[in-house]
Design a protein around this motif. Structure first.
Motif, PDB file in Angstrom:
ATOM      1  N   GLN A 162       0.854  -1.177   0.000  1.00 19.96           N
ATOM      2  CA  GLN A 162       0.000   0.000   0.000  1.00 19.96           C
ATOM      3  C   GLN A 162       0.903   1.244   0.000  1.00 19.96           C
ATOM      4  O   GLN A 162       1.601   1.500   0.973  1.00 19.96           O
ATOM      5  CB  GLN A 162      -0.910   0.022   1.234  1.00 19.96           C
ATOM      6  N   ASP A 170      -6.917   7.942   5.951  1.00 21.44           N
ATOM      7  CA  ASP A 170      -7.747   6.928   6.585  1.00 21.44           C
ATOM      8  C   ASP A 170      -7.007   6.428   7.818  1.00 21.44           C
ATOM      9  O   ASP A 170      -5.969   5.770   7.706  1.00 21.44           O
ATOM     10  CB  ASP A 170      -8.011   5.773   5.616  1.00 21.44           C
ATOM     11  N   ALA A 172      -7.503   4.050   9.668  1.00 21.67           N
ATOM     12  CA  ALA A 172      -7.402   2.595   9.738  1.00 21.67           C
ATOM     13  C   ALA A 172      -6.268   2.058   8.874  1.00 21.67           C
ATOM     14  O   ALA A 172      -5.836   0.921   9.073  1.00 21.67           O
ATOM     15  CB  ALA A 172      -8.729   1.956   9.318  1.00 21.67           C
ATOM     16  N   ARG A 173      -5.789   2.865   7.904  1.00 16.80           N
ATOM     17  CA  ARG A 173      -4.732   2.400   6.996  1.00 16.80           C
ATOM     18  C   ARG A 173      -3.458   3.219   7.102  1.00 16.80           C
ATOM     19  O   ARG A 173      -2.372   2.722   6.809  1.00 16.80           O
ATOM     20  CB  ARG A 173      -5.230   2.460   5.540  1.00 16.80           C
ATOM     21  N   HIS A 174      -3.593   4.486   7.500  1.00 22.53           N
ATOM     22  CA  HIS A 174      -2.452   5.410   7.454  1.00 22.53           C
ATOM     23  C   HIS A 174      -1.972   5.785   8.851  1.00 22.53           C
ATOM     24  O   HIS A 174      -2.751   5.783   9.810  1.00 22.53           O
ATOM     25  CB  HIS A 174      -2.824   6.682   6.681  1.00 22.53           C
ATOM     26  N   GLU A 200      -4.427  -5.210   3.916  1.00 19.70           N
ATOM     27  CA  GLU A 200      -5.662  -4.447   3.856  1.00 19.70           C
ATOM     28  C   GLU A 200      -6.178  -4.177   5.269  1.00 19.70           C
ATOM     29  O   GLU A 200      -5.672  -4.719   6.258  1.00 19.70           O
ATOM     30  CB  GLU A 200      -6.721  -5.206   3.048  1.00 19.70           C
ATOM     31  N   THR A 201      -7.203  -3.338   5.372  1.00 23.26           N
ATOM     32  CA  THR A 201      -7.826  -3.039   6.655  1.00 23.26           C
ATOM     33  C   THR A 201      -8.398  -4.319   7.259  1.00 23.26           C
ATOM     34  O   THR A 201      -9.127  -5.046   6.609  1.00 23.26           O
ATOM     35  CB  THR A 201      -8.941  -2.001   6.476  1.00 23.26           C
ATOM     36  N   GLY A 202      -8.040  -4.575   8.493  1.00 27.30           N
ATOM     37  CA  GLY A 202      -8.464  -5.800   9.163  1.00 27.30           C
ATOM     38  C   GLY A 202      -7.469  -6.915   9.030  1.00 27.30           C
ATOM     39  O   GLY A 202      -7.543  -7.897   9.775  1.00 27.30           O
ATOM     40  N   GLN A 204      -3.788  -6.234   8.382  1.00 24.22           N
ATOM     41  CA  GLN A 204      -2.698  -5.312   8.066  1.00 24.22           C
ATOM     42  C   GLN A 204      -1.414  -5.755   8.761  1.00 24.22           C
ATOM     43  O   GLN A 204      -1.392  -5.984   9.975  1.00 24.22           O
ATOM     44  CB  GLN A 204      -3.091  -3.907   8.508  1.00 24.22           C
ATOM     45  N   PRO A 207       0.809  -0.266   8.985  1.00 20.31           N
ATOM     46  CA  PRO A 207       0.134   0.834   8.278  1.00 20.31           C
ATOM     47  C   PRO A 207       1.105   1.605   7.383  1.00 20.31           C
ATOM     48  O   PRO A 207       2.328   1.449   7.472  1.00 20.31           O
ATOM     49  CB  PRO A 207      -0.396   1.712   9.420  1.00 20.31           C
TER      50      PRO A 207
END
Length: 216
Positions: A162, A170, A172-174, A200-202, A204, A207
């Motif tokens: 990513q 986001d 949840a990702r960053h 991916e989210t969930g 990971q 991040p």
């Protein structure tokens, strides 16, 4: 004509006893009057009513033999319950040990699968290093190829790379590690990736470390 029976006349010289009048039907005998008592040995004398013996006539306290039988039955039932309880504990302990063995086996299999996927990456790194002396310029292309191979390996393991920019932040990702002023983009937009993330989210692995546009 009267239907009453004729009383015999007493012989001459005898004194007639006074006759007691019979009480009317249903009358209660007065105290002092004699009542008919049941004959000894009859059911009435033993306490039985006109409809048979009372509830306590036949039943009585349990004998020593009946008490011993009840105690034996209780002891047998208790022993059976204790045996079933011990068997259940043994089954539970065996299940726990089997689950622990299976879990460790699955972990070992997963570690081996991951290590096997990384072996080609190590092989290509060693190949690039072996050619670095003969052609120093080729090492850059070799390292880049190994990097791409490692990224593809992580993607096949479920952790895709990513590193997108220009997308909204986001949480949840960053992971924000810097803030910059950029009037050309909306505030809160990812303008720079300082460290790519994987997964991916969930699911990971880590991040994405990013710098975002400053909010006004």
């Amino acid at each position: 004509m009267s239907t009453q029976p004729q009383q015999p006349e007493p012989p001459e010289g005898a004194v007639a006893e006074p006759q007691q009048p019979e009480p009317p039907e249903g009358a209660v005998a007065e105290p002092g009057q004699e009542q008919d008592l049941p004959a000894p040995g009859t059911a009435e004398a033993r306490g039985a009513g006109p409809e048979g013996p009372g509830p306590d006539a036949a039943g009585g306290p349990a004998g020593p033999g009946e008490e011993a039988d009840e105690k034996a039955e209780h002891a047998a039932a208790l022993a059976e319950l204790e045996d079933r309880w011990r068997r259940a504990l043994a089954d539970l302990e065996n299940l726990r040990k089997r689950h622990a063995r299976e879990l460790e086996r699955e972990r070992a299999a997963e570690r081996a699968r991951t290590a096997a996927a990384l072996l080609p990456v190590i092989d290509n790194l060693e190949l690039a290093l072996s050619h670095a002396g003969a052609d120093p310029g080729s090492i850059v292309a070799g390292v880049r190829a190994v990097r791409d191979q490692a990224v593809d390996t992580l993607a096949r393991l479920g952790y895709a790379r990513q590193d997108e920019t220009g997308v909204p932040f986001d949480p949840a990702r960053h992971e924000v590690v810097g803030v910059v002023e950029d009037p050309d983009v909306a505030p809160g937009t990812v303008v720079q990736v300082l460290r790519p993330g994987y997964g991916e989210t969930g699911n990971q692995l880590r991040p994405v470390a990013v710098a975002v546009a400053k909010r006004e």
